[in-house]
Design an enzyme around this catalytic site. Sequence first.
Site: not given
Length: 432
Positions: A111, A106-108
Amino acid sequence: MRLYSTKNPHKFVSLKEAVFKGLPEDNGLYMPENIPQLSPLFINNLKNHSFQSIAFEVAKTIIGDSIPEKDLKNIVEAAIDFPAPVVKLDEVTHVLELFHGPSLAFKDFGARFMAQLMSYFNQEDKKELVILVATSGDTGGAVAAGFYKTLGIKVVILYPSGKVSMLQEKQLTTLGENITALEINGTFDDCQALVKKAFLDETLTAKIQLSSANSINISRLIPQSFYYFEAYKQIESADKPVVFSVPSGNFGNLTAGLFAKKMGLPIHEFIAATNANDVVPQYLTTGEYKPIPSVRTLSNAMDVGNPSNFARMLDIYGSTWNNMTEEIKGYAFDDETTKKAVKEIFEKYNYIIDPHGAVGYLALKEYQKTTDALGIVLETAHPTKFLDDMGSILEQEIPIPERLAVLSEKEKVAVPMSIDFENFKEWLLENY
Ligand SMILES: *Cc1c(COP(=O)(O)O)cnc(C)c1O
């Protein structure tokens, strides 16, 4: 939009300043001055909107006049270019898959949005920006992919040699273009120390415009609220209250959910799901916040002993334990129980969930013992990110998605470097 520090609610900065600074000088965290409501008409009509159009509406409502609508639309469309599908396991159990982006976690979302915002604001300054990131594996991959080919921005990633998984290393070292990986002959802490020193070095900061892609940057939280709306859109809620179960470490994801609720999304409650690093569930039970040294677990992206976004959660609830416990319930699980859940979900639903998502599932099931609610579990990473653990839990090999399989064929390009600061500094001055 203006932002204040959780340590000083009377002093405001612009969105641009908050994005480039990351952290206020007083060591608080930036919070939006207002989190306005979306119109009920829009919320009742989510089904008629695409994910990108929902994301744009939510972003516009929070960001307001800080970015002209036309530019914001481009930013959102460039950042949110992969789906967030909900998978129904049974009538009361859903999984929100947040792993369809380039680094499979999910950090995409955060970022990519941060990269777009930085690139946008940096255009005004017309000076090349160099982002330094130390990573123990996961964050670096998302940041590298997020900033890949972003105009005017170069990224230098420092990772500890031999201490990240093969696939993680490939994610950091095979992109090229504006992304450079430094393979540091040391630990993650050494990498972090080099980055910190660089920001304090006057020769460097005079010559190069340095910035960080810190995980507590407000620009990473804003896009994480988009997918709560997108998930809500996809379920048939009938008459049941809807709850989200959020596998948590630094509690950024859960805080973004609180933003979505403030904006009017009818979320009944949040479930704070953790592994053995259970400071927040403990706080919710006892009212006492006691940070601990983190312990290593199977769901290691959640191994956090002093969650950085807790200050934001307190801020939202006016530092009142009572208020927080009315909307957030906390549960913690050990690795053995988590492994059993991974197996159970596979056997019962033929669905492969990763250990982080499994912690969320367990918490939802515990919650549903006392409350009749429809639950959505955030699946924060693709199970193949934890290939070895998954294989041994399920006692079989799990299929690798094509885009990951391709990675293992690609050639690693990294600059080997010692932990000596002068070396690192010289290299930066020569290359930027
Ligand atoms: C970062 C991460 C988490 C924790 O998210 P927070 O926003 O820090 O609570 C959970 N699962 C995975 C796979 C992660 O990478």
